[in-house]
Write an enzyme that holds these catalytic residues in place. Structure first.
Site, PDB file in Angstrom:
ATOM      1  N   THR A  98      69.774  55.638  47.106  1.00 44.45           N
ATOM      2  CA  THR A  98      69.144  54.560  47.868  1.00 44.45           C
ATOM      3  C   THR A  98      70.214  53.880  48.703  1.00 44.45           C
ATOM      4  O   THR A  98      71.043  53.138  48.192  1.00 44.45           O
ATOM      5  CB  THR A  98      68.487  53.534  46.923  1.00 44.45           C
ATOM      6  OG1 THR A  98      67.470  54.193  46.170  1.00 44.45           O
ATOM      7  CG2 THR A  98      67.868  52.384  47.712  1.00 44.45           C
ATOM      8  N   LYS A 174      61.297  53.549  50.032  1.00 44.48           N
ATOM      9  CA  LYS A 174      62.072  53.070  48.874  1.00 44.48           C
ATOM     10  C   LYS A 174      62.386  51.585  49.014  1.00 44.48           C
ATOM     11  O   LYS A 174      62.405  50.852  48.021  1.00 44.48           O
ATOM     12  CB  LYS A 174      63.361  53.891  48.733  1.00 44.48           C
ATOM     13  CG  LYS A 174      64.219  53.544  47.503  1.00 44.48           C
ATOM     14  CD  LYS A 174      63.585  53.990  46.193  1.00 44.48           C
ATOM     15  CE  LYS A 174      64.243  53.367  44.958  1.00 44.48           C
ATOM     16  NZ  LYS A 174      65.555  53.910  44.633  1.00 44.48           N
ATOM     17  N   LYS A 243      72.609  45.385  44.976  1.00 46.37           N
ATOM     18  CA  LYS A 243      72.694  46.288  46.128  1.00 46.37           C
ATOM     19  C   LYS A 243      71.340  46.437  46.821  1.00 46.37           C
ATOM     20  O   LYS A 243      71.227  46.277  48.047  1.00 46.37           O
ATOM     21  CB  LYS A 243      73.181  47.671  45.671  1.00 46.37           C
ATOM     22  CG  LYS A 243      73.024  48.767  46.723  1.00 46.37           C
ATOM     23  CD  LYS A 243      73.556  50.112  46.233  1.00 46.37           C
ATOM     24  CE  LYS A 243      72.651  50.866  45.292  1.00 46.37           C
ATOM     25  NZ  LYS A 243      71.556  51.608  45.953  1.00 46.37           N
TER      26      LYS A 243
END
Lengths: 294, 294
Positions: A98, A174, A243
């Site tokens: 990701t 995502k 993140k």
């Protein structure tokens, strides 16, 4: 190409290791590299170890990359000893990390003179589902490339829909997924913290509310760990959402879309990392919001 | 008392009307009052109509109150023509409205000289479940009172756990429930708005993500309406969450518990009301966050 037989794999972390094993068990010839020798040993002998990322990638039909961050992806491909130099024009490069749509689009640009076959396939689902080849993968890329990658996707995922025909769309899906997951975990912590502060039995709150309109996958999953106080061993580290919520808010900014809940959740995760909780399970947000970190 | 046979009912709104019908169908003798004659007609003849709240309540074993707000609860009990004056020391008063713990505790104090039998029983679940007697009710009160109310609770709810032995604990559970529901609806809107802003097919986003770790009851339920653009006919009005998120943040403040996601969600609902969307379905937050309210 007659179809994918050999896979070079880079990144054997919490998710990468069980995924590489699932690919090997499905019959692919998998050669992997990770900076940690322990992680390489953990998947041997089903997955062959390589001395470098470049050695793992060289001459393979498909190269799968499962690192943690965009800068790591960049380093693996284009850094010192980077694998881009050993790829052939036929190599399919599948990025499962990701890293956000921007990072994938930049990768596509830089990689195009080496190989145009870039598949964007970030994953959702935990370690246990990774080991069983039972992940959700959000796949995008040119149809010929996603078709070529299909047998590998089927080895790793129980559901791997193609969600777009350019690399980046998988990451966009995502991003939406992480927005929901990150807020759902944080609000589970906030709700149970309020329950505790009001003197309620958090176990009963979890049982009663988790069966109704307040239910979410994350309230069921992380709420259980919150109620049990089970967050020292990280099944999903808080750092991941530091993140990922950063990617979410940055991506939203890029399309001028307000995202007030994601922004509020990001602050909670940042506070957690600042307080030294980055490696704890993300369910620690419950105690963080309760102000009970002794 | 030999058990509850007669019920005086005040409040026949979107939830109150089907709930009163469910009680009547379970065999209770229900007499109801609502300010709207249309609403009274809608439940006749199963539920008898009264000329006033006082007439509905007088001489009944249990009085059920299903109004919208704390001030309305106050008016019904203690305002001009309020029912407190006609209650007997044996009457069980069951408050099913979401008014917050403070309002219930004040009601308990003021009502004690008339009857001590106050049951706090806010509900969760929509209109359809109300009609089938299939609600979740979060019940608190003295054990003798919740025992007395049990047959009525069983007529209205498929699950009605006792969550505390003082009135107010039911409301505390409901506050936690609404915190989760209100944030889950808002984040469903935020996630789908981001998907749309990035150019994704929101229908596919709904299908792919709703099956995984990003799932919530509200993403499934309200997300469907968001994707379909189906928010003109309110199945659950945005105004309800303007009220309920206000109760959530006020209650959290009262126990010095930060609630950053609830606070952020409250701002979204307030903006919706300000823009004239209070009577729309709460799924309208999707278009509100998208900035697409033409």
């Amino acid at each position: 190409m007659m179809g994918i037989k050999t896979i070079g794999w880079v990144g054997l972390g919490a998710m990468g290791a069980p995924m590489a094993l699932a690919a090997a068990e499905a019959g692919f010839d998998v050669t992997a590299f990770d900076l940690s020798a322990d992680q390489m040993a953990s998947v041997a002998p089903a997955v062959a170890g390589a001395a470098s990322a470049r050695e793992a990638a060289q001459g393979k039909d498909l190269v799968g990359i499962m690192v943690a961050t965009g800068p790591q992806l960049d380093a693996v491909l284009f850094g010192e000893g980077g694998i881009a130099e050993v790829l052939s024009p036929d190599t399919v490069v599948m990025v499962m990390a990701t890293v956000g749509p921007d990072a994938i689009e930049k990768t596509k640009e830089r990689l195009d003179h080496v190989t145009t076959h870039l598949v964007d396939a970030p994953v959702s689902g935990g370690v246990l589902r990774a080991r069983k080849g039972d992940l959700l993968m959000m796949v995008s890329g040119a149809p010929e490339d996603t078709d070529l990658a299909r047998p590998v996707l089927d080895a790793l995922a129980s559901s791997a829909p193609v969600v777009g025909d350019v690399p980046g769309d998988g990451q966009r899906f995502k991003v939406v997924n992480q927005l929901l997951c990150g807020v759902h975990i944080a609000v589970a912590g906030e709700a149970l913290a309020l329950a505790d502060s009001m003197g309620l039995d958090v176990n009963q709150v979890y049982e009663v509310l988790g069966a109704g309109a307040a239910a979410s996958f994350m309230f069921g999953d992380r709420g259980r760990r919150m109620v049990d106080g089970d967050h020292d061993e990280a099944r999903s580290a808080l750092d991941i959402f530091v993140k990922d919520m950063g990617i979410v808010t940055q991506t939203a900014r890029g399309v001028t879309q307000e995202a007030p809940l994601a922004a509020a959740a990001e602050q909670i995760y940042l506070r957690g990392r600042r307080q030294g909780l980055g490696r704890k399970d993300d369910s620690v947000v419950f105690r963080l919001l309760l102000g009970d970190m002794d």
